[in-house]
Write an enzyme that holds these catalytic residues in place. Sequence first.
Site, PDB file in Angstrom:
ATOM      1  N   ASN A  90       0.807  -1.225   0.000  1.00 17.75           N
ATOM      2  CA  ASN A  90       0.000   0.000   0.000  1.00 17.75           C
ATOM      3  C   ASN A  90       0.838   1.271   0.000  1.00 17.75           C
ATOM      4  O   ASN A  90       0.375   2.304  -0.475  1.00 17.75           O
ATOM      5  CB  ASN A  90      -0.930  -0.026   1.218  1.00 17.75           C
ATOM      6  CG  ASN A  90      -1.450   1.356   1.560  1.00 17.75           C
ATOM      7  OD1 ASN A  90      -2.385   1.862   0.931  1.00 17.75           O
ATOM      8  ND2 ASN A  90      -0.833   2.004   2.537  1.00 17.75           N
ATOM      9  N   SER A 142      -3.742   3.036  -8.418  1.00 18.09           N
ATOM     10  CA  SER A 142      -4.583   4.230  -8.452  1.00 18.09           C
ATOM     11  C   SER A 142      -5.254   4.283  -9.813  1.00 18.09           C
ATOM     12  O   SER A 142      -4.660   3.839 -10.807  1.00 18.09           O
ATOM     13  CB  SER A 142      -3.729   5.483  -8.264  1.00 18.09           C
ATOM     14  OG  SER A 142      -4.473   6.637  -8.608  1.00 18.09           O
ATOM     15  N   TYR A 155       4.022   9.554 -10.951  1.00 21.17           N
ATOM     16  CA  TYR A 155       3.109   8.765 -10.113  1.00 21.17           C
ATOM     17  C   TYR A 155       2.255   7.826 -10.988  1.00 21.17           C
ATOM     18  O   TYR A 155       2.105   6.633 -10.681  1.00 21.17           O
ATOM     19  CB  TYR A 155       2.226   9.734  -9.320  1.00 21.17           C
ATOM     20  CG  TYR A 155       1.210   9.116  -8.408  1.00 21.17           C
ATOM     21  CD1 TYR A 155       1.595   8.554  -7.194  1.00 21.17           C
ATOM     22  CD2 TYR A 155      -0.147   9.117  -8.730  1.00 21.17           C
ATOM     23  CE1 TYR A 155       0.652   8.003  -6.328  1.00 21.17           C
ATOM     24  CE2 TYR A 155      -1.091   8.580  -7.874  1.00 21.17           C
ATOM     25  CZ  TYR A 155      -0.690   8.028  -6.673  1.00 21.17           C
ATOM     26  OH  TYR A 155      -1.625   7.482  -5.817  1.00 21.17           O
ATOM     27  N   ALA A 156       1.722   8.348 -12.083  1.00 18.95           N
ATOM     28  CA  ALA A 156       0.880   7.530 -12.970  1.00 18.95           C
ATOM     29  C   ALA A 156       1.683   6.378 -13.560  1.00 18.95           C
ATOM     30  O   ALA A 156       1.194   5.245 -13.654  1.00 18.95           O
ATOM     31  CB  ALA A 156       0.288   8.387 -14.082  1.00 18.95           C
ATOM     32  N   ALA A 157       2.937   6.653 -13.934  1.00 19.39           N
ATOM     33  CA  ALA A 157       3.792   5.591 -14.485  1.00 19.39           C
ATOM     34  C   ALA A 157       4.025   4.518 -13.426  1.00 19.39           C
ATOM     35  O   ALA A 157       3.977   3.316 -13.713  1.00 19.39           O
ATOM     36  CB  ALA A 157       5.123   6.176 -14.955  1.00 19.39           C
ATOM     37  N   LYS A 159       2.095   3.766 -10.898  1.00 21.49           N
ATOM     38  CA  LYS A 159       0.849   3.058 -10.582  1.00 21.49           C
ATOM     39  C   LYS A 159       0.420   2.142 -11.737  1.00 21.49           C
ATOM     40  O   LYS A 159      -0.145   1.070 -11.518  1.00 21.49           O
ATOM     41  CB  LYS A 159      -0.253   4.063 -10.228  1.00 21.49           C
ATOM     42  CG  LYS A 159       0.019   4.822  -8.921  1.00 21.49           C
ATOM     43  CD  LYS A 159       0.081   3.855  -7.746  1.00 21.49           C
ATOM     44  CE  LYS A 159       0.295   4.522  -6.409  1.00 21.49           C
ATOM     45  NZ  LYS A 159       0.343   3.572  -5.300  1.00 21.49           N
TER      46      LYS A 159
HETATM   47  N1  LIG Z   1      -5.463   9.234  -1.191  1.00 22.63           N
HETATM   48  C1  LIG Z   1      -5.822   9.019  -2.434  1.00 22.63           C
HETATM   49  O1  LIG Z   1      -6.656   9.743  -3.007  1.00 22.63           O
HETATM   50  C2  LIG Z   1      -5.269   7.847  -3.197  1.00 22.63           C
HETATM   51  C3  LIG Z   1      -5.817   7.560  -4.436  1.00 22.63           C
HETATM   52  C4  LIG Z   1      -5.334   6.496  -5.168  1.00 22.63           C
HETATM   53  C5  LIG Z   1      -4.308   5.723  -4.662  1.00 22.63           C
HETATM   54  N2  LIG Z   1      -3.784   6.021  -3.456  1.00 22.63           N
HETATM   55  C6  LIG Z   1      -2.690   5.163  -2.986  1.00 22.63           C
HETATM   56  O2  LIG Z   1      -3.016   4.603  -1.737  1.00 22.63           O
HETATM   57  C7  LIG Z   1      -1.840   4.382  -0.977  1.00 22.63           C
HETATM   58  C8  LIG Z   1      -2.000   5.031   0.383  1.00 22.63           C
HETATM   59  O3  LIG Z   1      -2.219   6.408   0.195  1.00 22.63           O
HETATM   60  P1  LIG Z   1      -2.710   7.401   1.333  1.00 22.63           P
HETATM   61  O4  LIG Z   1      -3.641   8.346   0.704  1.00 22.63           O
HETATM   62  O5  LIG Z   1      -3.108   6.639   2.538  1.00 22.63           O
HETATM   63  O6  LIG Z   1      -1.343   8.200   1.550  1.00 22.63           O
HETATM   64  P2  LIG Z   1      -0.607   8.730   2.849  1.00 22.63           P
HETATM   65  O7  LIG Z   1      -1.593   9.138   3.883  1.00 22.63           O
HETATM   66  O8  LIG Z   1       0.376   9.724   2.346  1.00 22.63           O
HETATM   67  O9  LIG Z   1       0.154   7.421   3.372  1.00 22.63           O
HETATM   68  C9  LIG Z   1       1.226   6.867   2.658  1.00 22.63           C
HETATM   69  C10 LIG Z   1       1.823   5.741   3.468  1.00 22.63           C
HETATM   70  O10 LIG Z   1       2.969   5.237   2.775  1.00 22.63           O
HETATM   71  C11 LIG Z   1       4.068   5.183   3.685  1.00 22.63           C
HETATM   72  N3  LIG Z   1       5.334   5.361   3.002  1.00 22.63           N
HETATM   73  C12 LIG Z   1       5.706   6.392   2.191  1.00 22.63           C
HETATM   74  N4  LIG Z   1       6.978   6.242   1.808  1.00 22.63           N
HETATM   75  C13 LIG Z   1       7.431   5.099   2.383  1.00 22.63           C
HETATM   76  C14 LIG Z   1       8.673   4.404   2.385  1.00 22.63           C
HETATM   77  N5  LIG Z   1       9.737   4.876   1.718  1.00 22.63           N
HETATM   78  N6  LIG Z   1       8.789   3.269   3.083  1.00 22.63           N
HETATM   79  C15 LIG Z   1       7.736   2.775   3.774  1.00 22.63           C
HETATM   80  N7  LIG Z   1       6.532   3.379   3.823  1.00 22.63           N
HETATM   81  C16 LIG Z   1       6.386   4.529   3.137  1.00 22.63           C
HETATM   82  C17 LIG Z   1       3.799   6.307   4.671  1.00 22.63           C
HETATM   83  O11 LIG Z   1       4.425   6.053   5.910  1.00 22.63           O
HETATM   84  P3  LIG Z   1       5.728   6.771   6.453  1.00 22.63           P
HETATM   85  O12 LIG Z   1       5.718   8.180   5.946  1.00 22.63           O
HETATM   86  O13 LIG Z   1       5.556   6.631   7.921  1.00 22.63           O
HETATM   87  O14 LIG Z   1       6.852   5.952   5.931  1.00 22.63           O
HETATM   88  C18 LIG Z   1       2.279   6.194   4.834  1.00 22.63           C
HETATM   89  O15 LIG Z   1       1.968   5.214   5.789  1.00 22.63           O
HETATM   90  C19 LIG Z   1      -0.686   4.967  -1.803  1.00 22.63           C
HETATM   91  O16 LIG Z   1      -0.049   3.941  -2.536  1.00 22.63           O
HETATM   92  C20 LIG Z   1      -1.387   5.913  -2.751  1.00 22.63           C
HETATM   93  O17 LIG Z   1      -0.668   6.105  -3.940  1.00 22.63           O
HETATM   94  C21 LIG Z   1      -4.227   7.059  -2.697  1.00 22.63           C
END
Ligand SMILES: NC(=O)c1ccc[n+]([C@@H]2O[C@H](COP(=O)([O-])OP(=O)(O)OC[C@H]3O[C@@H](n4cnc5c(N)ncnc54)[C@H](OP(=O)(O)O)[C@@H]3O)[C@@H](O)[C@H]2O)c1
Length: 247
Positions: A90, A142, A155-157, A159
């Site tokens: 995730n 995504s 990011y799109a690439a 995903k």
């Molecule tokens: N929110 C949206 O609208 C949306 C839409 C489509 C897809 N997504 C996808 O859903 C997933 C979760 O997104 P979210 O919205 O919950 O984002 P978020 O609140 O920014 O959370 C991202 C998570 O990834 C962890 N992370 C980031 N870099 C990391 C690293 N180098 N090593 C280990 N963990 C890491 C962060 O933890 P730490 O910073 O503590 O490491 C955090 O727990 C992502 O893959 C995102 O692309 C989100």
Amino acid sequence: MFRLDGKTAFVSGASQGIGAEIARRLAERGARVVLAARSTSKLEGLAEELAASGAEALPFALDLADLEAVEARFKELPEEFSQVDILVNNAGITDDNLFLRMKLEQWERVLRTNLSGTFALTRAAVRGMLRQRSGRIVTVSSVVGLMGNMGQANYAASKAGLIGFSKSLAKEFGRRGITVNVVAPGFVETAMTEVLSDEVRQQMASQIALGRFGTAADVAAAVAFLASDEAGYITGEVINVSGGLYM
Ligand SMILES: NC(=O)c1ccc[n+]([C@@H]2O[C@H](COP(=O)([O-])OP(=O)(O)OC[C@H]3O[C@@H](n4cnc5c(N)ncnc54)[C@H](OP(=O)(O)O)[C@@H]3O)[C@@H](O)[C@H]2O)c1
């Protein structure tokens, strides 16, 4: 139905947002959960919350961008959490810029965490699944990986890459009892989207058939389903959880 008793789940990016909600949902269904991310204090808070409701959860510091270290770190899981039945990839980051302004570092940073980090973690976790000839891998992509988005070429690439990656693994591991699927959220209310202005939010919401942003719980429900025994004949699929933003 959809119980996960006796299973061990590993959730990357569990410190907040969608990942934290996925961890809650899997724990609620009976799984013991490894909570992985960089922010250990947040992971500890979530582990305490889950323990208070009777679940077993392990905060586990992991930096997915440190690619060479991921496998060694995974091997440090304590015995009782080391046989991972459910891997949820995730964790993800954004670093947006219009393409002509995008720096190579922005491109590489996002690809490294989102795509290469997932590669490294999956390779570490799949070995145990292969040994036991069963497992579930669910990766959070995504809809942007399917439809593109201005300012998010990196990011799109990453995903879109996760989708090709997952379909390939579905083919490689299907006969070993491992399913590999993708959940592709649309716009979800988390830290990642809270930076958007009201104007952009309204403009985005107007494109969503259900007329609202999703919640982390909406995404977690789809992940929990794909992690369950009942989803055993589904592999190589992409489930959009986008409220009809992309169909
Ligand atoms: N929110 C949206 O609208 C949306 C839409 C489509 C897809 N997504 C996808 O859903 C997933 C979760 O997104 P979210 O919205 O919950 O984002 P978020 O609140 O920014 O959370 C991202 C998570 O990834 C962890 N992370 C980031 N870099 C990391 C690293 N180098 N090593 C280990 N963990 C890491 C962060 O933890 P730490 O910073 O503590 O490491 C955090 O727990 C992502 O893959 C995102 O692309 C989100």
